[in-house]
Design a protein around this motif. Sequence first.
Motif, PDB file in Angstrom:
ATOM      1  N   SER A 170     -20.931 -35.737  -2.788  1.00 45.62           N
ATOM      2  CA  SER A 170     -22.359 -36.049  -2.804  1.00 45.62           C
ATOM      3  C   SER A 170     -22.644 -37.303  -1.987  1.00 45.62           C
ATOM      4  O   SER A 170     -23.674 -37.404  -1.314  1.00 45.62           O
ATOM      5  CB  SER A 170     -22.854 -36.231  -4.242  1.00 45.62           C
ATOM      6  OG  SER A 170     -22.203 -37.310  -4.866  1.00 45.62           O
ATOM      7  N   HIS A 228     -35.186 -38.983  -3.044  1.00 40.73           N
ATOM      8  CA  HIS A 228     -35.018 -38.404  -4.372  1.00 40.73           C
ATOM      9  C   HIS A 228     -34.651 -36.925  -4.261  1.00 40.73           C
ATOM     10  O   HIS A 228     -33.781 -36.425  -4.982  1.00 40.73           O
ATOM     11  CB  HIS A 228     -36.306 -38.596  -5.177  1.00 40.73           C
ATOM     12  CG  HIS A 228     -36.144 -38.349  -6.634  1.00 40.73           C
ATOM     13  ND1 HIS A 228     -37.198 -38.393  -7.530  1.00 40.73           N
ATOM     14  CD2 HIS A 228     -35.047 -38.036  -7.381  1.00 40.73           C
ATOM     15  CE1 HIS A 228     -36.753 -38.126  -8.747  1.00 40.73           C
ATOM     16  NE2 HIS A 228     -35.465 -37.902  -8.688  1.00 40.73           N
ATOM     17  N   MET A 229     -35.313 -36.232  -3.352  1.00 41.57           N
ATOM     18  CA  MET A 229     -35.019 -34.820  -3.123  1.00 41.57           C
ATOM     19  C   MET A 229     -33.591 -34.642  -2.619  1.00 41.57           C
ATOM     20  O   MET A 229     -32.848 -33.768  -3.094  1.00 41.57           O
ATOM     21  CB  MET A 229     -36.020 -34.243  -2.113  1.00 41.57           C
ATOM     22  CG  MET A 229     -35.804 -32.786  -1.779  1.00 41.57           C
ATOM     23  SD  MET A 229     -37.083 -32.174  -0.630  1.00 41.57           S
ATOM     24  CE  MET A 229     -36.549 -30.468  -0.420  1.00 41.57           C
ATOM     25  N   GLU A 289     -31.052 -36.610  -3.030  1.00 39.77           N
ATOM     26  CA  GLU A 289     -30.108 -36.928  -4.108  1.00 39.77           C
ATOM     27  C   GLU A 289     -29.975 -35.768  -5.084  1.00 39.77           C
ATOM     28  O   GLU A 289     -28.867 -35.430  -5.527  1.00 39.77           O
ATOM     29  CB  GLU A 289     -30.573 -38.193  -4.852  1.00 39.77           C
ATOM     30  CG  GLU A 289     -30.424 -39.465  -4.035  1.00 39.77           C
ATOM     31  CD  GLU A 289     -31.103 -40.656  -4.700  1.00 39.77           C
ATOM     32  OE1 GLU A 289     -31.890 -40.425  -5.659  1.00 39.77           O
ATOM     33  OE2 GLU A 289     -30.858 -41.794  -4.259  1.00 39.77           O
ATOM     34  N   ARG A 290     -31.089 -35.153  -5.440  1.00 42.43           N
ATOM     35  CA  ARG A 290     -31.045 -34.030  -6.375  1.00 42.43           C
ATOM     36  C   ARG A 290     -30.231 -32.873  -5.790  1.00 42.43           C
ATOM     37  O   ARG A 290     -29.421 -32.256  -6.477  1.00 42.43           O
ATOM     38  CB  ARG A 290     -32.462 -33.556  -6.713  1.00 42.43           C
ATOM     39  CG  ARG A 290     -32.525 -32.270  -7.526  1.00 42.43           C
ATOM     40  CD  ARG A 290     -31.815 -32.386  -8.877  1.00 42.43           C
ATOM     41  NE  ARG A 290     -32.419 -33.406  -9.696  1.00 42.43           N
ATOM     42  CZ  ARG A 290     -33.458 -33.202 -10.525  1.00 42.43           C
ATOM     43  NH1 ARG A 290     -33.985 -31.992 -10.631  1.00 42.43           N
ATOM     44  NH2 ARG A 290     -33.944 -34.193 -11.234  1.00 42.43           N
ATOM     45  N   THR A 311     -26.376 -33.785  -5.696  1.00 41.03           N
ATOM     46  CA  THR A 311     -25.704 -33.790  -6.999  1.00 41.03           C
ATOM     47  C   THR A 311     -25.698 -32.408  -7.643  1.00 41.03           C
ATOM     48  O   THR A 311     -24.738 -32.031  -8.324  1.00 41.03           O
ATOM     49  CB  THR A 311     -26.378 -34.793  -7.954  1.00 41.03           C
ATOM     50  OG1 THR A 311     -27.782 -34.499  -8.036  1.00 41.03           O
ATOM     51  CG2 THR A 311     -26.195 -36.207  -7.453  1.00 41.03           C
ATOM     52  N   ALA A 312     -26.754 -31.624  -7.421  1.00 43.62           N
ATOM     53  CA  ALA A 312     -26.841 -30.311  -8.068  1.00 43.62           C
ATOM     54  C   ALA A 312     -25.876 -29.299  -7.462  1.00 43.62           C
ATOM     55  O   ALA A 312     -25.273 -28.498  -8.175  1.00 43.62           O
ATOM     56  CB  ALA A 312     -28.269 -29.782  -7.985  1.00 43.62           C
ATOM     57  N   ALA A 317     -31.623 -25.392  -7.545  1.00 41.51           N
ATOM     58  CA  ALA A 317     -32.549 -26.522  -7.611  1.00 41.51           C
ATOM     59  C   ALA A 317     -33.911 -26.085  -7.089  1.00 41.51           C
ATOM     60  O   ALA A 317     -34.031 -25.672  -5.929  1.00 41.51           O
ATOM     61  CB  ALA A 317     -32.018 -27.695  -6.796  1.00 41.51           C
ATOM     62  N   ILE A 377     -37.460 -27.341  -6.101  1.00 44.70           N
ATOM     63  CA  ILE A 377     -38.031 -28.640  -5.751  1.00 44.70           C
ATOM     64  C   ILE A 377     -39.372 -28.448  -5.051  1.00 44.70           C
ATOM     65  O   ILE A 377     -39.443 -27.867  -3.963  1.00 44.70           O
ATOM     66  CB  ILE A 377     -37.086 -29.444  -4.835  1.00 44.70           C
ATOM     67  CG1 ILE A 377     -35.726 -29.623  -5.509  1.00 44.70           C
ATOM     68  CG2 ILE A 377     -37.700 -30.791  -4.490  1.00 44.70           C
ATOM     69  CD1 ILE A 377     -34.682 -30.284  -4.628  1.00 44.70           C
ATOM     70  N   SER A 404     -32.391 -26.567 -12.247  1.00 45.27           N
ATOM     71  CA  SER A 404     -33.058 -27.859 -12.377  1.00 45.27           C
ATOM     72  C   SER A 404     -34.333 -27.826 -11.560  1.00 45.27           C
ATOM     73  O   SER A 404     -34.417 -27.133 -10.549  1.00 45.27           O
ATOM     74  CB  SER A 404     -32.154 -28.997 -11.896  1.00 45.27           C
ATOM     75  OG  SER A 404     -31.899 -28.888 -10.500  1.00 45.27           O
ATOM     76  N   THR A 405     -35.347 -28.542 -12.024  1.00 47.64           N
ATOM     77  CA  THR A 405     -36.615 -28.601 -11.300  1.00 47.64           C
ATOM     78  C   THR A 405     -36.955 -30.048 -11.002  1.00 47.64           C
ATOM     79  O   THR A 405     -36.573 -30.964 -11.726  1.00 47.64           O
ATOM     80  CB  THR A 405     -37.757 -27.976 -12.120  1.00 47.64           C
ATOM     81  OG1 THR A 405     -37.919 -28.703 -13.339  1.00 47.64           O
ATOM     82  CG2 THR A 405     -37.484 -26.515 -12.424  1.00 47.64           C
ATOM     83  N   LEU A 406     -37.678 -30.234  -9.908  1.00 45.64           N
ATOM     84  CA  LEU A 406     -38.085 -31.577  -9.497  1.00 45.64           C
ATOM     85  C   LEU A 406     -39.392 -31.473  -8.729  1.00 45.64           C
ATOM     86  O   LEU A 406     -39.533 -30.628  -7.836  1.00 45.64           O
ATOM     87  CB  LEU A 406     -37.008 -32.213  -8.605  1.00 45.64           C
ATOM     88  CG  LEU A 406     -37.355 -33.568  -7.968  1.00 45.64           C
ATOM     89  CD1 LEU A 406     -37.464 -34.649  -9.039  1.00 45.64           C
ATOM     90  CD2 LEU A 406     -36.302 -33.939  -6.922  1.00 45.64           C
TER      91      LEU A 406
END
Length: 725
Positions: A7, A32-33, A35-36, A39-40, A57, A59, A504-506
Amino acid sequence: MSEPVLSGSALAAFDQMLAATPGFRARPGQRHMAERIATALQNVSLGEHAEPERAIAVIQAGTGVGKSAAYLSTLVAIALERKTRVVVSTATVALQEQLLRKDLPALAAVLATPFVFALAKGRGRYVCKLKLERLAGSGDDVGDLLDADDELQATTAPTPTQNYRQNKLSHPQDPQERRIRLYGTLANLLATGQWDGDRDSLADQPEPRDWSTLAAERHSCTARHCPRFRDCSYYSARTQLAQAQVIVANHDLVLASLGRNALPDLDKCLLVFDEGHHLPGVALDQFSAAMDMSNLRWLDRLPRILLDVAEKLGYSLAQDVTTLAQQLHAALGDAARIGMDLLRQISPAYDQVQRFADGVLPPVLTDPMVLIHGHARALTEVLEALGAELKTRAKEDPSQAARLALLYAKLGPLAPRLNSVVNTSAMLLTHDTQPLAKWLRSDTSSGLVSLSAHACPIVPGDLLRQHLWSEVRGAVITSATLSSCGSFDFFLEEAGLQGTPHLSTLAVESPFDYAVQGQLVVAATLADPRHVDAYTREMVQLLLQDLADVQRGALVLFTSRVQMKAAVDALGASLLPVVLVQGQLSRSRLMASHQARVESGQASIIFGLQSFGEGMDLPGALCETVFITKLPFASPSDPVEEARAEWLKRQGRNPFNELVVPATGIRLLQWTGRAIRTEDDLARVVCYDKRLLATDYGRRMLQGLPAYAVFRRVGGQSVPVAGLQ
């Protein structure tokens, strides 16, 4: 490489790309996007695994976040480290071009590890060299190769663009002579290296009916048994695709390629679905079926073609294809007459749609449909057996491969037609707990009355869950419009992802300051928007008053052609030359004209429908006001939406709250998103539909919009509305 290191490597690639971007402005949401994503997806299992790790993910990245840089840099870095590939799927050509011409070259320039990227296209975009050589060589086979294909094309009404476009490769002369000239020109371009066989690389695009005869379609291709296989344009592109670490495709191709090896196996690569809000709609299109019940001349030619190919092959057909074709023709004719009678019971008008309630076919149509399915299935089996025999003989005797491939090409246009009859009749006869949408449509756009039968699933999430997500190991789904009314629930349900454990959602906010840069003004009519005629008259009057004040660029979005025509008809002498109307020019020419007018200091106003409410990038003075003539509810007569609402009601559920409001909320978010495109834009959105402020569902939709300063216009005065955002 360990997960934290992987990552970290992905984020380092992200930082490298941004550092090399001229004029870059730091966007916390973009990081932020990234990073998500890093990591995901760093730990997903690719390839054979008894219990693979998966990650999806979802997003939402607001306008201006720079989502393509965030997902490309991180995922490509992970893929290169893991020696796998990335498939980026989009919904529009414009985004594909941005990725291929701008974003991917920028990333390739900064990464230490080189990578190859390529565009994946359907095989119909490439020429079949064997067909072209034969047609351009002597012209002797033009009639044979065009017979079935001509019939297929003759039933399709030309679009206005096809009618009026002046194609330099076409000439107003005898169709066969014109085609021979065209094929000779294309063959020369190919032979001299001026053309690579990709239709899209031609300076002048052939007409669809001319190109279809040359296309490397699956049903007319013997693949490895073809003598031109080694230098085939399509398979050469496939070879280049196999060498690419990053493949750009579209949603249609990804779903159509499931199980066909045209793209990397989904369990062995990483995926991005950009413009992901289109996925549910594309899924319904891919798994729907339709058949023409009135234009049947292709069926009259079918036995002659089958018998001719069989005779040249010295092969005995297993069935009496002449009788089968006659029986199928009669059954389709009976069903068409019954269908037209059913439509006339609704209205004497020719352009009609009749949906069958609860997905139940009327008894009067059941027996003809059973016959249609049986006869079409039998003919399909004969066609498939004949095709298999051609391939076998080409494999056994390569010296005959060219002749056999051309015979196979003659069968090609028949397969899609027969398949559509088999698949549609099967779906029409299917009755499950969850019904299919089924309907008849009569149409006169071709100048003749045609009748077609349609069937379509009603829950896209079930299709995506079964056919797509069951195969995917690691994916990013992103768009500026994935949430509705402030929640991801509607999209997750539509996309088949609700309840997925590895999801996961963002939501990444736009860097724009909407409260400062923009205004949302609700200029309400006295008429109720549900009273269409009265509302349209009053709305048009208010709209024209507002348009008179436009100094530079503006966009007006309509919910129907009838509504847009009413506004066009009401334009006065001062506004008429200022307005550009969707459909009167090609989209590219309309945009160029609009830009030229604004840049020269003139006012310019675009009138458009739903397709102009998404993907139109008009920054700065090109669009200082977006006028929304009515909340963009979908047509209440759409057969699939009707069928789904009917099914939900039967379960005691509320389709308006579950489907209509959130779907409209997404479209409203798209429409308002045309207003502010950069950090420096100042723009207004003016909506004439008072339901946006006056109803609970309107206020729900507002919760999903950016934080505009909201005003209510009363008597010409705009009054701030507090407490909504």
